[in-house]
Motif scaffolding. Structure first.
Motif, PDB file in Angstrom:
ATOM      1  N   ARG A 241     -35.262   5.218 -45.842  1.00 49.37           N
ATOM      2  CA  ARG A 241     -34.857   5.450 -47.225  1.00 49.37           C
ATOM      3  C   ARG A 241     -33.662   6.392 -47.304  1.00 49.37           C
ATOM      4  NH1 ARG A 241     -39.517   6.565 -48.728  1.00 49.37           N
ATOM      5  NH2 ARG A 241     -39.448   8.822 -49.005  1.00 49.37           N
ATOM      6  N   PHE A 242     -33.635   7.351 -46.400  1.00 48.47           N
ATOM      7  CA  PHE A 242     -32.517   8.277 -46.337  1.00 48.47           C
ATOM      8  C   PHE A 242     -31.239   7.563 -45.887  1.00 48.47           C
ATOM      9  CE2 PHE A 242     -29.970  11.190 -43.674  1.00 48.47           C
ATOM     10  CZ  PHE A 242     -29.674  12.183 -44.596  1.00 48.47           C
ATOM     11  N   LEU A 243     -31.336   6.726 -44.891  1.00 47.37           N
ATOM     12  CA  LEU A 243     -30.150   6.071 -44.331  1.00 47.37           C
ATOM     13  C   LEU A 243     -29.476   5.136 -45.327  1.00 47.37           C
ATOM     14  CD1 LEU A 243     -31.386   5.254 -40.696  1.00 47.37           C
ATOM     15  CD2 LEU A 243     -29.960   7.168 -41.452  1.00 47.37           C
ATOM     16  N   VAL A 244     -30.267   4.451 -46.149  1.00 44.11           N
ATOM     17  CA  VAL A 244     -29.677   3.491 -47.083  1.00 44.11           C
ATOM     18  C   VAL A 244     -28.990   4.177 -48.262  1.00 44.11           C
ATOM     19  CG1 VAL A 244     -31.327   1.689 -46.475  1.00 44.11           C
ATOM     20  CG2 VAL A 244     -31.820   3.202 -48.406  1.00 44.11           C
ATOM     21  N   ALA A 245     -29.174   5.502 -48.408  1.00 38.72           N
ATOM     22  CA  ALA A 245     -28.530   6.224 -49.511  1.00 38.72           C
ATOM     23  C   ALA A 245     -27.055   6.489 -49.250  1.00 38.72           C
ATOM     24  CB  ALA A 245     -29.264   7.552 -49.756  1.00 38.72           C
ATOM     25  N   PHE A 246     -26.580   6.184 -48.057  1.00 41.73           N
ATOM     26  CA  PHE A 246     -25.187   6.445 -47.708  1.00 41.73           C
ATOM     27  C   PHE A 246     -24.382   5.153 -47.692  1.00 41.73           C
ATOM     28  CE2 PHE A 246     -27.606   9.956 -46.156  1.00 41.73           C
ATOM     29  CZ  PHE A 246     -26.795  11.057 -46.375  1.00 41.73           C
ATOM     30  N   GLY A 247     -23.126   5.270 -48.048  1.00 46.67           N
ATOM     31  CA  GLY A 247     -22.251   4.110 -48.107  1.00 46.67           C
ATOM     32  C   GLY A 247     -21.633   3.785 -46.759  1.00 46.67           C
ATOM     33  N   PRO A 248     -20.728   2.814 -46.749  1.00 47.35           N
ATOM     34  CA  PRO A 248     -20.109   2.370 -45.497  1.00 47.35           C
ATOM     35  C   PRO A 248     -19.218   3.408 -44.834  1.00 47.35           C
ATOM     36  CG  PRO A 248     -19.046   1.348 -47.399  1.00 47.35           C
ATOM     37  CD  PRO A 248     -20.253   2.052 -47.909  1.00 47.35           C
ATOM     38  N   GLN A 249     -18.873   4.494 -45.563  1.00 51.14           N
ATOM     39  CA  GLN A 249     -18.042   5.529 -44.938  1.00 51.14           C
ATOM     40  C   GLN A 249     -18.814   6.325 -43.889  1.00 51.14           C
ATOM     41  OE1 GLN A 249     -19.196   5.578 -48.041  1.00 51.14           O
ATOM     42  NE2 GLN A 249     -19.249   7.639 -48.940  1.00 51.14           N
ATOM     43  N   PHE A 250     -20.149   6.171 -43.859  1.00 50.90           N
ATOM     44  CA  PHE A 250     -20.969   6.842 -42.867  1.00 50.90           C
ATOM     45  C   PHE A 250     -21.425   5.831 -41.820  1.00 50.90           C
ATOM     46  CE2 PHE A 250     -21.088   9.902 -46.207  1.00 50.90           C
ATOM     47  CZ  PHE A 250     -21.319  11.132 -45.599  1.00 50.90           C
ATOM     48  N   LYS A 251     -21.145   6.142 -40.580  1.00 52.54           N
ATOM     49  CA  LYS A 251     -21.630   5.312 -39.480  1.00 52.54           C
ATOM     50  C   LYS A 251     -23.032   5.780 -39.105  1.00 52.54           C
ATOM     51  CE  LYS A 251     -20.582   3.970 -34.714  1.00 52.54           C
ATOM     52  NZ  LYS A 251     -19.650   4.154 -33.568  1.00 52.54           N
ATOM     53  N   ILE A 252     -23.919   4.861 -38.773  1.00 53.77           N
ATOM     54  CA  ILE A 252     -25.282   5.200 -38.368  1.00 53.77           C
ATOM     55  C   ILE A 252     -25.449   4.838 -36.898  1.00 53.77           C
ATOM     56  CG2 ILE A 252     -27.736   4.733 -38.718  1.00 53.77           C
ATOM     57  CD1 ILE A 252     -27.054   4.129 -41.653  1.00 53.77           C
ATOM     58  N   ALA A 253     -25.919   5.790 -36.110  1.00 54.84           N
ATOM     59  CA  ALA A 253     -26.113   5.564 -34.682  1.00 54.84           C
ATOM     60  C   ALA A 253     -27.435   6.189 -34.258  1.00 54.84           C
ATOM     61  CB  ALA A 253     -24.951   6.153 -33.878  1.00 54.84           C
ATOM     62  N   TYR A 254     -27.902   5.779 -33.082  1.00 53.49           N
ATOM     63  CA  TYR A 254     -29.162   6.286 -32.545  1.00 53.49           C
ATOM     64  C   TYR A 254     -28.891   6.880 -31.170  1.00 53.49           C
ATOM     65  CZ  TYR A 254     -31.329   3.728 -36.360  1.00 53.49           C
ATOM     66  OH  TYR A 254     -31.672   3.280 -37.619  1.00 53.49           O
ATOM     67  N   ALA A 255     -29.362   8.103 -30.956  1.00 55.67           N
ATOM     68  CA  ALA A 255     -29.075   8.817 -29.714  1.00 55.67           C
ATOM     69  C   ALA A 255     -29.698   8.094 -28.522  1.00 55.67           C
ATOM     70  CB  ALA A 255     -29.600  10.248 -29.797  1.00 55.67           C
ATOM     71  N   SER A 256     -28.934   7.975 -27.465  1.00 54.60           N
ATOM     72  CA  SER A 256     -29.405   7.295 -26.259  1.00 54.60           C
ATOM     73  C   SER A 256     -30.012   8.267 -25.259  1.00 54.60           C
ATOM     74  CB  SER A 256     -28.247   6.540 -25.596  1.00 54.60           C
ATOM     75  OG  SER A 256     -27.191   7.430 -25.275  1.00 54.60           O
ATOM     76  N   ASP A 257     -29.928   9.567 -25.559  1.00 53.30           N
ATOM     77  CA  ASP A 257     -30.433  10.593 -24.653  1.00 53.30           C
ATOM     78  C   ASP A 257     -31.117  11.675 -25.487  1.00 53.30           C
ATOM     79  OD1 ASP A 257     -29.993  13.269 -22.939  1.00 53.30           O
ATOM     80  OD2 ASP A 257     -29.912  11.557 -21.573  1.00 53.30           O
ATOM     81  N   PRO A 258     -32.146  12.315 -24.988  1.00 55.22           N
ATOM     82  CA  PRO A 258     -32.801  13.383 -25.763  1.00 55.22           C
ATOM     83  C   PRO A 258     -31.860  14.540 -26.089  1.00 55.22           C
ATOM     84  CG  PRO A 258     -34.181  12.713 -23.916  1.00 55.22           C
ATOM     85  CD  PRO A 258     -32.856  12.060 -23.713  1.00 55.22           C
ATOM     86  N   VAL A 259     -30.912  14.813 -25.190  1.00 54.25           N
ATOM     87  CA  VAL A 259     -29.977  15.915 -25.385  1.00 54.25           C
ATOM     88  C   VAL A 259     -28.672  15.373 -25.944  1.00 54.25           C
ATOM     89  CG1 VAL A 259     -28.688  17.783 -24.292  1.00 54.25           C
ATOM     90  CG2 VAL A 259     -31.014  17.250 -23.515  1.00 54.25           C
ATOM     91  N   ILE A 260     -28.280  15.889 -27.088  1.00 50.64           N
ATOM     92  CA  ILE A 260     -27.026  15.502 -27.737  1.00 50.64           C
ATOM     93  C   ILE A 260     -25.981  16.544 -27.362  1.00 50.64           C
ATOM     94  CG2 ILE A 260     -25.886  15.091 -29.952  1.00 50.64           C
ATOM     95  CD1 ILE A 260     -28.761  14.502 -31.055  1.00 50.64           C
ATOM     96  N   ARG A 261     -24.903  16.120 -26.730  1.00 53.88           N
ATOM     97  CA  ARG A 261     -23.853  17.026 -26.262  1.00 53.88           C
ATOM     98  C   ARG A 261     -22.678  16.950 -27.228  1.00 53.88           C
ATOM     99  NH1 ARG A 261     -24.995  18.323 -20.812  1.00 53.88           N
ATOM    100  NH2 ARG A 261     -26.802  17.139 -20.044  1.00 53.88           N
TER     101      ARG A 261
END
Length: 279
Positions: A241-261
C-alpha cells in the motif's frame, strides 16, 4: 542557475564553513545537512563536499553500511566502525553490539528501559522532564548525531490526545551523507521542522498506515524531503500500500544483500525506494 550566482553561492557556503571552523571546540559541529538546505531551500543536492568541514563529512569515497534488523531497527555502521541501532528495543538485536542506540517511546517496540550496559550511548527521543524536549548534538567517532522532535498521539489516551515532543527524528551525518530516521512519526512535518532537518540523502520511513501515518501523508513527506534513497520499515504487511502511493518518479527496488552499502558516489540519480531484506 545563472553563472553570476555560482561564485556568490560558493563563497557563502565556504564562508559559513570557515566561520564554523573558528568557533570554540566545545561548540557542536556545524550540520552540513542544515547549512546547504538553508542556503538554497529549493534546490536538491546530489552531493556536497567542502574541504574544511568536520571529518564526518570529509570523504565521498567511504561507504556506510546499513542493515535492516526488524520493526524500526536499522543498524548504521560508519567507515570508522561506529555502529548505531535505531529505535532499539532489545528484542531485535544487531549482529554486533551497537555503540549508540536511539529510541522513541511511542510504543514498547521502539525502546527499552534496560539496554545492555555495553551500549556506550543511549539516546532517548523524548525528555523525562515535563515541558522539555530531547536535544541531542553528539559526535561519536566519525558520526555527528542530532535530532528534531515531533508530537505523537497519546498511546494510552486515544487519537485526540497527544504527547508533545514524544518522538525524535534522528539525523546521522557520516561520510558526507545525511541519513534520517523518522521514528514513529504521527503528524505531517511543519515548515520549522523541515528547516531543522535540512537535506537528507537517505531516509528511513515508517510504514503501516494506521499507528503512524497513512501512505498518502507519508508519501507527501518523502517527496518533500527529496531523499535519494528511501528505506521502509515498521510493518511489512502495509508495504504494498505504501509503494503504490508513489508516482513513476520513484524507482522501486529490492535489496539483494542484507547489508546495504551507501556512499556519496553510489546514491541513485532517480529517487529510489529500496526494500531491505526482512521487510
Amino acid at each position: 542557475m545563472p553563472r553570476m550566482f555560482m561564485p556568490a553561492l560558493i563563497a557563502m557556503l565556504f564562508s559559513a564553513v570557515s566561520v564554523a571552523a573558528q568557533e570554540p571546540p566545545d561548540r557542536p559541529p556545524v550540520s552540513q545537512c542544515q547549512a546547504i538546505a538553508q542556503a538554497l531551500p529549493r534546490v536538491t543536492f546530489a552531493s556536497f563536499k567542502p574541504t574544511d568541514v568536520k571529518k564526518a563529512q570529509l570523504s565521498d569515497r567511504e561507504e556506510v553500511k546499513i542493515q535492516y534488523i526488524g520493526h524500526s531497527t536499522y543498524t548504521i555502521e560508519s567507515p570508522e566502525g561506529v555502529v548505531i541501532a535505531t529505535d532499539y528495543n532489545g528484542v531485535y538485536r544487531p549482529p554486533v553490539m551497537p555503540t549508540v542506540a536511539t529510541m522513541n517511546n511511542a510504543h514498547t517496540t521502539h525502546y527499552t528501559l534496560s539496554p545492555e550496559p555495553e551500549i556506550k550511548y543511549v539516546l532517548h527521543g523524548w525528555s523525562d522532564v515535563p515541558g522539555d524536549k530531547a536535544v541531542h548534538k553528539l559526535e561519536v567517532g566519525d558520526v555527528y548525531i542530532r535530532n528534531v522532535t515531533s508530537d505523537i498521539r497519546n498511546r494510552w489516551g486515544g487519537g485526540g490526545l497527544l504527547t508533545k515532543d514524544g518522538n525524535s527524528i534522528f539525523i546521522f551525518e557520516v561520510a558526507g551523507l545525511c541519513i534520517g530516521h523518522l521514528g514513529h512519526l504521527h503528524y505531517e512535518l511543519t515548515e520549522t521542522q523541515y528547516a531543522e532537518i535540512g537535506r537528507l540523502d537517505v531516509l528511513m520511513v515508517p510504514v503501516d498506515g494506521g499507528l503512524t501515518m497513512g501512505a498518502d501523508s507519508m508519501s507527501r513527506i518523502v517527496k518533500r524531503l527529496r531523499s535519494a534513497l528511501i528505506l521502509p520499515m515498521h510493518q511489512p504487511s502495509a508495504l504494498e500500500r505504501f509503494l503504490v502511493a508513489f508516482g513513476p518518479q520513484f524507482k522501486i527496488a529490492y535489496a539483494s544483500d542484507p547489508v546495504i552499502r551507501v556512499s556519496m558516489r553510489n546514491l541513485p540519480k532517480q529517487p529510489q525506494i529500496l526494500v531491505p531484506q526482512g521487510m
